[in-house]
Design a protein around this motif. Structure first.
Motif, PDB file in Angstrom:
ATOM      1  N   ARG A  92       0.752  -1.295  -0.012  1.00 51.59           N
ATOM      2  CA  ARG A  92       0.054   0.112  -0.019  1.00 51.59           C
ATOM      3  C   ARG A  92       0.945   1.269   0.176  1.00 51.59           C
ATOM      4  O   ARG A  92       0.355   2.286   0.205  1.00 51.59           O
ATOM      5  N   ALA A  93       2.124   1.042  -0.044  1.00 45.93           N
ATOM      6  CA  ALA A  93       3.198   2.123  -0.028  1.00 45.93           C
ATOM      7  C   ALA A  93       2.815   2.879  -1.511  1.00 45.93           C
ATOM      8  O   ALA A  93       2.973   2.460  -2.545  1.00 45.93           O
ATOM      9  N   LYS A  94       2.451   4.430  -1.296  1.00 47.92           N
ATOM     10  CA  LYS A  94       2.308   5.032  -2.472  1.00 47.92           C
ATOM     11  C   LYS A  94       3.528   5.642  -3.229  1.00 47.92           C
ATOM     12  O   LYS A  94       4.769   5.634  -2.298  1.00 47.92           O
ATOM     13  N   PRO A  95       3.667   5.575  -4.389  1.00 52.37           N
ATOM     14  CA  PRO A  95       5.171   6.086  -5.198  1.00 52.37           C
ATOM     15  C   PRO A  95       5.440   7.566  -4.693  1.00 52.37           C
ATOM     16  O   PRO A  95       6.708   7.429  -4.558  1.00 52.37           O
ATOM     17  N   GLU A  96       4.730   7.981  -4.060  1.00 52.83           N
ATOM     18  CA  GLU A  96       5.210   9.518  -3.639  1.00 52.83           C
ATOM     19  C   GLU A  96       6.199   9.238  -2.451  1.00 52.83           C
ATOM     20  O   GLU A  96       6.775  10.154  -2.057  1.00 52.83           O
ATOM     21  N   ILE A  97       6.065   8.281  -1.515  1.00 48.63           N
ATOM     22  CA  ILE A  97       7.068   7.895  -0.537  1.00 48.63           C
ATOM     23  C   ILE A  97       8.556   8.158  -1.215  1.00 48.63           C
ATOM     24  O   ILE A  97       9.353   8.913  -0.343  1.00 48.63           O
ATOM     25  N   TRP A  98       8.938   7.599  -2.234  1.00 49.44           N
ATOM     26  CA  TRP A  98      10.421   7.909  -2.812  1.00 49.44           C
ATOM     27  C   TRP A  98      10.319   9.215  -3.635  1.00 49.44           C
ATOM     28  O   TRP A  98      11.578   9.653  -3.696  1.00 49.44           O
ATOM     29  N   LYS A  99       9.528  10.159  -3.744  1.00 50.69           N
ATOM     30  CA  LYS A  99       9.601  11.306  -4.290  1.00 50.69           C
ATOM     31  C   LYS A  99       9.684  12.333  -2.929  1.00 50.69           C
ATOM     32  O   LYS A  99      10.490  13.305  -3.212  1.00 50.69           O
ATOM     33  N   ASP A 100       9.037  12.138  -2.165  1.00 54.82           N
ATOM     34  CA  ASP A 100       8.993  13.143  -0.885  1.00 54.82           C
ATOM     35  C   ASP A 100       9.769  12.521   0.302  1.00 54.82           C
ATOM     36  O   ASP A 100       9.438  12.617   1.508  1.00 54.82           O
ATOM     37  N   SER A 101      11.006  12.318   0.040  1.00 53.65           N
ATOM     38  CA  SER A 101      11.767  11.236   1.068  1.00 53.65           C
ATOM     39  C   SER A 101      11.888  12.094   2.206  1.00 53.65           C
ATOM     40  O   SER A 101      12.038  11.748   3.229  1.00 53.65           O
ATOM     41  N   ALA A 102      12.226  13.308   2.015  1.00 50.91           N
ATOM     42  CA  ALA A 102      12.587  14.393   3.060  1.00 50.91           C
ATOM     43  C   ALA A 102      11.260  14.453   4.038  1.00 50.91           C
ATOM     44  O   ALA A 102      11.194  14.180   5.404  1.00 50.91           O
ATOM     45  N   LYS A 103      10.064  14.427   3.355  1.00 50.28           N
ATOM     46  CA  LYS A 103       8.855  14.732   4.215  1.00 50.28           C
ATOM     47  C   LYS A 103       8.526  13.460   4.863  1.00 50.28           C
ATOM     48  O   LYS A 103       8.151  13.553   6.106  1.00 50.28           O
ATOM     49  N   VAL A 104       8.757  12.333   4.173  1.00 48.98           N
ATOM     50  CA  VAL A 104       8.504  11.009   5.023  1.00 48.98           C
ATOM     51  C   VAL A 104       9.442  10.664   6.022  1.00 48.98           C
ATOM     52  O   VAL A 104       8.764  10.159   7.239  1.00 48.98           O
ATOM     53  N   LYS A 105      10.558  11.179   6.100  1.00 48.58           N
ATOM     54  CA  LYS A 105      11.618  11.148   6.812  1.00 48.58           C
ATOM     55  C   LYS A 105      11.076  11.911   8.457  1.00 48.58           C
ATOM     56  O   LYS A 105      11.065  11.317   9.403  1.00 48.58           O
ATOM     57  N   ASP A 106      10.704  13.125   8.062  1.00 48.70           N
ATOM     58  CA  ASP A 106      10.088  13.968   8.853  1.00 48.70           C
ATOM     59  C   ASP A 106       8.901  13.148   9.799  1.00 48.70           C
ATOM     60  O   ASP A 106       9.059  13.215  11.083  1.00 48.70           O
ATOM     61  N   LEU A 107       8.204  12.754   8.903  1.00 53.83           N
ATOM     62  CA  LEU A 107       6.783  12.353   9.554  1.00 53.83           C
ATOM     63  C   LEU A 107       7.273  10.966  10.221  1.00 53.83           C
ATOM     64  O   LEU A 107       6.772  10.476  11.482  1.00 53.83           O
ATOM     65  N   ALA A 108       8.303  10.013  10.089  1.00 58.12           N
ATOM     66  CA  ALA A 108       8.667   9.014  10.464  1.00 58.12           C
ATOM     67  C   ALA A 108       9.288   9.253  11.912  1.00 58.12           C
ATOM     68  O   ALA A 108       9.176   8.762  12.761  1.00 58.12           O
ATOM     69  N   GLU A 109      10.067  10.366  12.037  1.00 54.27           N
ATOM     70  CA  GLU A 109      10.910  10.948  13.166  1.00 54.27           C
ATOM     71  C   GLU A 109       9.851  11.321  14.134  1.00 54.27           C
ATOM     72  O   GLU A 109       9.784  11.078  15.210  1.00 54.27           O
ATOM     73  N   LYS A 110       8.697  11.997  13.598  1.00 55.02           N
ATOM     74  CA  LYS A 110       7.760  12.550  14.472  1.00 55.02           C
ATOM     75  C   LYS A 110       6.933  11.136  15.204  1.00 55.02           C
ATOM     76  O   LYS A 110       6.638  11.412  16.443  1.00 55.02           O
ATOM     77  N   MET A 111       6.487  10.382  14.313  1.00 49.63           N
ATOM     78  CA  MET A 111       5.909   9.150  14.909  1.00 49.63           C
ATOM     79  C   MET A 111       7.012   8.343  15.929  1.00 49.63           C
ATOM     80  O   MET A 111       6.439   8.051  16.927  1.00 49.63           O
ATOM     81  N   GLN A 112       8.318   8.472  15.697  1.00 49.20           N
ATOM     82  CA  GLN A 112       9.186   7.664  16.699  1.00 49.20           C
ATOM     83  C   GLN A 112       9.336   8.383  18.046  1.00 49.20           C
ATOM     84  O   GLN A 112       9.080   7.966  19.107  1.00 49.20           O
ATOM     85  N   ALA A 113       9.008   9.860  17.814  1.00 45.63           N
ATOM     86  CA  ALA A 113       9.272  10.550  19.142  1.00 45.63           C
ATOM     87  C   ALA A 113       7.787  10.385  19.668  1.00 45.63           C
ATOM     88  O   ALA A 113       7.989  10.459  21.145  1.00 45.63           O
ATOM     89  N   GLU A 114       6.700  10.334  19.174  1.00 49.49           N
ATOM     90  CA  GLU A 114       5.414  10.015  19.748  1.00 49.49           C
ATOM     91  C   GLU A 114       5.633   8.903  20.581  1.00 49.49           C
ATOM     92  O   GLU A 114       4.882   8.480  21.655  1.00 49.49           O
ATOM     93  N   ALA A 115       6.126   7.791  19.973  1.00 47.92           N
ATOM     94  CA  ALA A 115       6.133   6.331  20.651  1.00 47.92           C
ATOM     95  C   ALA A 115       6.964   6.490  21.819  1.00 47.92           C
ATOM     96  O   ALA A 115       6.658   5.810  22.790  1.00 47.92           O
ATOM     97  N   VAL A 116       8.103   7.237  21.822  1.00 52.05           N
ATOM     98  CA  VAL A 116       8.930   7.543  23.044  1.00 52.05           C
ATOM     99  C   VAL A 116       8.053   8.214  24.043  1.00 52.05           C
ATOM    100  O   VAL A 116       7.982   7.616  25.344  1.00 52.05           O
ATOM    101  N   LYS A 117       7.033   9.148  23.823  1.00 53.54           N
ATOM    102  CA  LYS A 117       6.376   9.876  24.813  1.00 53.54           C
ATOM    103  C   LYS A 117       5.234   9.042  25.354  1.00 53.54           C
ATOM    104  O   LYS A 117       4.887   9.097  26.319  1.00 53.54           O
ATOM    105  N   PHE A 118       4.806   8.021  24.453  1.00 57.20           N
ATOM    106  CA  PHE A 118       3.817   6.911  24.639  1.00 57.20           C
ATOM    107  C   PHE A 118       4.327   6.086  25.725  1.00 57.20           C
ATOM    108  O   PHE A 118       3.677   5.672  26.674  1.00 57.20           O
ATOM    109  N   GLU A 119       5.631   5.721  25.566  1.00 55.21           N
ATOM    110  CA  GLU A 119       6.402   4.508  26.395  1.00 55.21           C
ATOM    111  C   GLU A 119       6.292   5.417  27.941  1.00 55.21           C
ATOM    112  O   GLU A 119       6.038   4.662  28.892  1.00 55.21           O
ATOM    113  N   ALA A 120       6.750   6.591  27.825  1.00 52.42           N
ATOM    114  CA  ALA A 120       6.854   7.180  29.002  1.00 52.42           C
ATOM    115  C   ALA A 120       5.502   7.354  29.631  1.00 52.42           C
ATOM    116  O   ALA A 120       5.555   7.162  31.066  1.00 52.42           O
TER     117      ALA A 120
END
Ligand code: ASC
Length: 156
Positions: A92-120
């Motif tokens: 289900r990965a859209k082709p845009e993932i490979w075009k917008d890699s900086a944006k995707v990286k940012d979203l991935a990092e935000k999600m990981q940061a929320e996961a850390v807060k969730f664990e806390a």
């Protein structure tokens, strides 16, 4: 015996120094890997989500254990989005993932940061904090899904 150990160590060293993409022999392996990581992450978030929604009784220890798994899993999928892994098996990965890699990286990092807060929050044992953190993490998941996850799986 000594020679065997040296040989094994050499093989190991070459393995760990390989670029991440080389850990996957073919695109299908990468797609399977990232889907598996997301599946396990969603499962363990879902267990705490059920507590947050009052569908199962709040168990602080279980919530913290599940949250730790979510944090670990949240780190794993990204390396499996290398070039050329847009097809190879249904995804289900859209082709845009490979075009917008900086944006995707940012979203991935935000999600990981929320996961850390969730664990806390889970470790705090406070159900209201857990509810809020589950919501925030779910929003971070959704932010990426909205733009980069297709409704339907590709044909291959
Ligand atoms: C989850 C899960 C997702 C996200 C998403 C948030 O628990 O499995 O994919 O949260 O539904 O909107």
């Amino acid at each position: 015996m000594k020679r065997l150990i040296v040989a094994s160590a050499t093989v190991l060293a070459s393995l760990v120094s390989l670029p991440a993409a080389a850990q996957f022999q073919k695109p299908e392996d990468a797609i399977k890997y990232r889907q598996s990581a997301f599946t396990v992450m969603a499962n363990h978030l879902g267990r705490v989500g059920a507590m947050a929604q009052g569908r199962v009784p709040f168990d602080a220890k279980a919530a913290a254990d599940n949250a730790a798994i979510v944090v670990t899993m949240s780190k794993l999928p990204w390396v499996a989005f290398g070039e050329g892994t847009d097809k190879g098996m249904p995804t289900r990965a859209k082709p845009e993932i490979w075009k917008d890699s900086a944006k995707v990286k940012d979203l991935a990092e935000k999600m990981q940061a929320e996961a850390v807060k969730f664990e806390a929050a889970a470790k705090s044992g406070n159900l209201d904090s857990v509810k809020a953190a589950v919501g925030d993490l779910g929003k971070a998941c959704k932010a990426c899904h909205d733009d980069y996850r297709a409704e339907k799986y590709s044909a291959n």
